[in-house]
Design an enzyme around this catalytic site. Structure first.
Site, PDB file in Angstrom:
ATOM      1  N   VAL A   1       0.050 -11.718  10.031  1.00 16.76           N
ATOM      2  CA  VAL A   1       1.420 -12.060   9.633  1.00 16.76           C
ATOM      3  C   VAL A   1       2.410 -11.565  10.692  1.00 16.76           C
ATOM      4  O   VAL A   1       3.385 -12.247  11.005  1.00 16.76           O
ATOM      5  CB  VAL A   1       1.749 -11.503   8.230  1.00 16.76           C
ATOM      6  CG1 VAL A   1       3.240 -11.671   7.916  1.00 16.76           C
ATOM      7  CG2 VAL A   1       0.919 -12.222   7.177  1.00 16.76           C
TER       8      VAL A   1
ATOM      9  N   CYS B   1      -3.139   1.655   6.794  1.00 22.39           N
ATOM     10  CA  CYS B   1      -3.398   1.195   8.165  1.00 22.39           C
ATOM     11  C   CYS B   1      -3.835   2.343   9.066  1.00 22.39           C
ATOM     12  O   CYS B   1      -4.343   2.103  10.154  1.00 22.39           O
ATOM     13  CB  CYS B   1      -2.173   0.490   8.719  1.00 22.39           C
ATOM     14  SG  CYS B   1      -0.678   1.405   8.401  1.00 22.39           S
TER      15      CYS B   1
ATOM     16  N   ASN C   1       0.816  -1.227   0.000  1.00 18.51           N
ATOM     17  CA  ASN C   1       0.000   0.000   0.000  1.00 18.51           C
ATOM     18  C   ASN C   1       0.846   1.272   0.000  1.00 18.51           C
ATOM     19  O   ASN C   1       0.397   2.322  -0.445  1.00 18.51           O
ATOM     20  CB  ASN C   1      -1.022  -0.004   1.138  1.00 18.51           C
ATOM     21  CG  ASN C   1      -0.404  -0.125   2.500  1.00 18.51           C
ATOM     22  OD1 ASN C   1       0.785  -0.430   2.635  1.00 18.51           O
ATOM     23  ND2 ASN C   1      -1.188   0.109   3.527  1.00 18.51           N
TER      24      ASN C   1
ATOM     25  N   GLU D   1       4.697  -2.953  12.482  1.00 20.39           N
ATOM     26  CA  GLU D   1       3.675  -1.924  12.253  1.00 20.39           C
ATOM     27  C   GLU D   1       2.520  -2.657  11.581  1.00 20.39           C
ATOM     28  O   GLU D   1       2.595  -3.000  10.416  1.00 20.39           O
ATOM     29  CB  GLU D   1       4.273  -0.811  11.387  1.00 20.39           C
ATOM     30  CG  GLU D   1       3.503   0.479  11.479  1.00 20.39           C
ATOM     31  CD  GLU D   1       2.443   0.534  10.418  1.00 20.39           C
ATOM     32  OE1 GLU D   1       1.285   0.169  10.750  1.00 20.39           O
ATOM     33  OE2 GLU D   1       2.744   0.919   9.289  1.00 20.39           O
TER      34      GLU D   1
ATOM     35  N   GLU E   1       8.580   3.645  14.033  1.00 21.86           N
ATOM     36  CA  GLU E   1       9.383   4.017  12.869  1.00 21.86           C
ATOM     37  C   GLU E   1       9.464   5.538  12.834  1.00 21.86           C
ATOM     38  O   GLU E   1       8.748   6.226  13.553  1.00 21.86           O
ATOM     39  CB  GLU E   1       8.742   3.485  11.590  1.00 21.86           C
ATOM     40  CG  GLU E   1       8.735   1.966  11.558  1.00 21.86           C
ATOM     41  CD  GLU E   1       8.444   1.399  10.190  1.00 21.86           C
ATOM     42  OE1 GLU E   1       7.421   1.787   9.597  1.00 21.86           O
ATOM     43  OE2 GLU E   1       9.249   0.571   9.717  1.00 21.86           O
TER      44      GLU E   1
HETATM   45  P1  ADP Z   1      -1.705  -7.899   2.910  1.00 17.87           P
HETATM   46  O1  ADP Z   1      -2.623  -9.078   3.056  1.00 17.87           O
HETATM   47  O2  ADP Z   1      -2.425  -6.647   3.061  1.00 17.87           O
HETATM   48  O3  ADP Z   1      -0.872  -7.985   1.672  1.00 17.87           O
HETATM   49  P2  ADP Z   1       0.374  -9.021   4.505  1.00 17.87           P
HETATM   50  O4  ADP Z   1       0.660  -8.907   5.941  1.00 17.87           O
HETATM   51  O5  ADP Z   1      -0.065 -10.346   4.003  1.00 17.87           O
HETATM   52  O6  ADP Z   1      -0.676  -7.918   4.154  1.00 17.87           O
HETATM   53  O7  ADP Z   1       1.649  -8.573   3.657  1.00 17.87           O
HETATM   54  C1  ADP Z   1       2.617  -7.637   4.077  1.00 17.87           C
HETATM   55  C2  ADP Z   1       3.995  -8.146   3.714  1.00 17.87           C
HETATM   56  O8  ADP Z   1       4.208  -9.376   4.429  1.00 17.87           O
HETATM   57  C3  ADP Z   1       4.182  -8.492   2.236  1.00 17.87           C
HETATM   58  O9  ADP Z   1       5.517  -8.212   1.848  1.00 17.87           O
HETATM   59  C4  ADP Z   1       3.938  -9.984   2.206  1.00 17.87           C
HETATM   60  O10 ADP Z   1       4.562 -10.623   1.132  1.00 17.87           O
HETATM   61  C5  ADP Z   1       4.596 -10.391   3.515  1.00 17.87           C
HETATM   62  N1  ADP Z   1       4.155 -11.687   4.038  1.00 17.87           N
HETATM   63  C6  ADP Z   1       2.948 -12.273   3.924  1.00 17.87           C
HETATM   64  N2  ADP Z   1       2.944 -13.484   4.527  1.00 17.87           N
HETATM   65  C7  ADP Z   1       4.181 -13.670   5.055  1.00 17.87           C
HETATM   66  C8  ADP Z   1       4.813 -14.708   5.804  1.00 17.87           C
HETATM   67  N3  ADP Z   1       4.168 -15.805   6.153  1.00 17.87           N
HETATM   68  N4  ADP Z   1       6.111 -14.526   6.164  1.00 17.87           N
HETATM   69  C9  ADP Z   1       6.775 -13.408   5.827  1.00 17.87           C
HETATM   70  N5  ADP Z   1       6.236 -12.398   5.125  1.00 17.87           N
HETATM   71  C10 ADP Z   1       4.954 -12.512   4.734  1.00 17.87           C
END
Ligand code: ADP
Length: 546
Positions: A291, A343, A211, A309, A524
């Site tokens: 996550v 967010c 985003n 964050e 941050e």
């Molecule tokens: P959204 O669903 O809004 O994309 P996420 O938290 O899934 O939010 O994604 C934020 C970041 O975390 C992205 O760079 C995504 O690739 C990464 N991400 C998602 N799942 C994992 C995971 N299991 N481990 C590490 N990074 C992750």
């Protein structure tokens, strides 16, 4: 942020994968031979940027579509690729490597190798290099902001706003690290002297969302590098191109190879490799609470420092003495910015019953006037959402609210673009206002992440504060009042990391950004954000009996 594991992207298998040597068992040592093998692939990228994308960007060298590891541009070891899609059209604009654990371990090894030399350089020297990066990035503003819009969908004006905000972090941290100073402590006895040193934490894993494809990177990488850390960055799989362009500019600026590394691809595999590594001492993450919790749990085995964050569910309270016109303007900008996908976007508007009807009338008029379209077109005030799944999620929450008694004052559906429109394949949802919202609705408790403004009614300050705090989240909150005493009282009672009083533009490189409760850990931006990348070391000097 919404969703558990990011949006599902289409994967490609390239022809190049067949003969590619696989990094089967890569240890955490310097991997130059493996990198050299991987770099061979760089000369024959399987796909890269599409012609449509290339036509949009003046400096074609900014269109990087490979991992940046140890200063080399490399494919995934098995040659697999990930599609990057323009959310305004639904069309693929590029492919990047679908990398995993092996490429991440190679990047960690490079970052670890460079850490000692980079960390021991004087902060002033590191700052000078960061300022060169800043200058390169500023010069590329037009291309970078177009790239941001093409891969994230946000209107160009918003990309420019994010750019200006994000680039300020590079310059500010380049300067701030030179002001680092420890402490000399008064000793309780005469035989010892205590000093506190601030030292870089080590290799940092940074994981960023789609985003804010630019500023979420600069606000992590700049303080990390300024403090003397080296970085392995995993950008969102939806928006890797802005990140890779930043790496190209870092290369031009002379950031030493291996100090900043970028790996694109499989979030889970890359995340696990970062978490498991004993060389990675800290993870900085922006994304969903779900996550964030996984990362915290995964980081426990190696006791990593974490800055998280996470999600928000921002209330916006309009008290009866508020300047309604100004409050409406603020709600529209905070609720519909980036199609509601930030967010700190206003998720719940709480309006005092005395001004409710006037507020709703003005709000509806303003939201109806928002122009939906491609972010590249001037005059567009709201772009698409990031993915088809994101539109589905917003639609479900609106349907839930309507089923429980909310009324649609405007919007409330997907737009119809007419046959032949290039936007027909895009991920759009109309700017929407809902009235009669109540706390039993999903959108009261869950992060909205869409262009929807639900209005809730209240009748006393206590009720407003209680409603505002009735959530697991605690990132940003806003309220409008002209009563100074109320402003203090309410600001102190809101359980949030950031509170905007008669203001929604709460972000600045000088001000700490972060949340409480399940919105995250750490801060941050600002001097507090720099401290997140520094360890305190106590040096005790024994000077013997007096
Ligand atoms: P959204 O669903 O809004 O994309 P996420 O938290 O899934 O939010 O994604 C934020 C970041 O975390 C992205 O760079 C995504 O690739 C990464 N991400 C998602 N799942 C994992 C995971 N299991 N481990 C590490 N990074 C992750």
């Amino acid at each position: 942020m919404s969703g558990l594991f990011g949006s599902t992207r289409r994967l490609l298998l390239s022809a190049a994968s067949v003969s590619t040597p696989v990094l089967a068992a890569v240890s955490e040592s310097r991997l130059s031979t493996h990198l050299a093998a991987l770099a061979t692939l760089a000369s024959t990228p399987p796909c890269g940027p599409s012609p449509d994308l290339s036509a949009e960007i003046k400096d074609s060298k900014l269109l990087r579509t490979q991992n940046y590891v140890g200063g080399q541009w490399i494919e995934a070891a098995d040659g697999r690729q990930l599609e990057v899609v323009n959310p305004a059209t639904g069309k693929m604009i590029a492919t990047v490597p679908l990398s995993g654990a092996n490429e991440t371990r190679a990047a960690i090894a490079e970052a670890a190798t460079q850490f000692d030399a980079w960390g021991r350089r004087p902060a002033k020297e590191r700052g000078a290099i960061l300022k060169r990066w800043h200058a390169e990035v500023v010069a590329a503003r037009d291309d970078i902001t177009r790239l941001m819009t093409l891969e994230s969908g946000k209107p160009l004006a918003e990309s420019r706003g994010e750019f200006d905000n994000g680039v300020a972090s590079i310059e500010w941290f380049a300067e701030e690290a030179t002001r680092t100073c420890g402490d000399v402590l008064e000793s309780p006895d005469g035989s010892r002297r205590f000093m506190v040193l601030k030292q870089p934490v080590g290799v940092v894993g940074a994981i960023t969302p789609w985003n804010f494809p630019f500023s979420m990177i600069t606000r992590k990488v700049s303080p990390a590098l300024a403090a003397g850390c080296t970085v392995v960055l995993k950008p969102s799989e939806s928006t890797p191109l802005t990140a890779l362009a930043l790496a190209e500019l870092a290369d031009r600026a002379g950031i030493p190879h291996g100090v900043l590394n970028i790996v694109t691809g499989d979030a889970k595999a890359i995340g696990e490799a970062l978490l498991k590594s004993e060389l990675v001492r800290k993870v900085g993450f922006t994304g969903s609470t779900a996550v964030g919790k996984l990362l915290m749990a995964g980081g426990a085995a190696t006791v990593k420092r974490m800055s998280l964050e996470l999600g928000g569910n921002a209330p916006f309270i309009v008290f009866e003495d508020a300047d309604v016109e100004k409050a409406v303007t603020a709600v529209v900008s905070s609720s519909h910015r980036n199609s509601g996908q930030t967010c700190i976007c206003t998720n719940r508007v709480l309006v005092h019953e005395a001004v409710h009807d006037a507020f709703v009338a003005a709000l509806t008029q303003r939201v109806q006037a928002l122009r939906l379209g491609s972010g590249l077109e001037s005059g567009t005030s709201q772009g698409p959402l990031i993915s088809a799944a994101a539109v589905d999620r917003v639609e479900e929450k609106v349907q839930d609210a309507v089923a429980k008694g909310a009324s649609v004052a405007c919007g409330g559906a997907r737009p119809s673009w007419g046959p032949g429109s290039p936007l027909a394949g895009g991920f759009f949802y109309q700017p929407t206002v809902l009235t009669g919202a109540t706390i039993d609705m999903r959108m009261f408790h869950e992060e909205l992440f869409g262009p929807v403004t639900p209005v809730y009614k209240f009748s006393s300050d206590d009720e407003a504060v209680q409603m505002a705090n009735n959530t697991q989240y605690g990132l940003a909150a806003y309220f409008f009042t002209q009563d100074l005493s109320r402003a203090w009282r309410v600001a102190e009672r809101l359980e949030y990391g950031m509170v905007g009083v008669n203001e929604v533009a709460i972000t600045s490189e000088v001000a700490p950004f972060g949340g409480v409760k399940q919105s995250g850990l750490g801060r941050e931006q600002s001097k507090y954000g720099l401290a997140e990348f520094q360890d305190l070391k106590t040096v005790c000097l024994g000077i013997g009996p007096r």
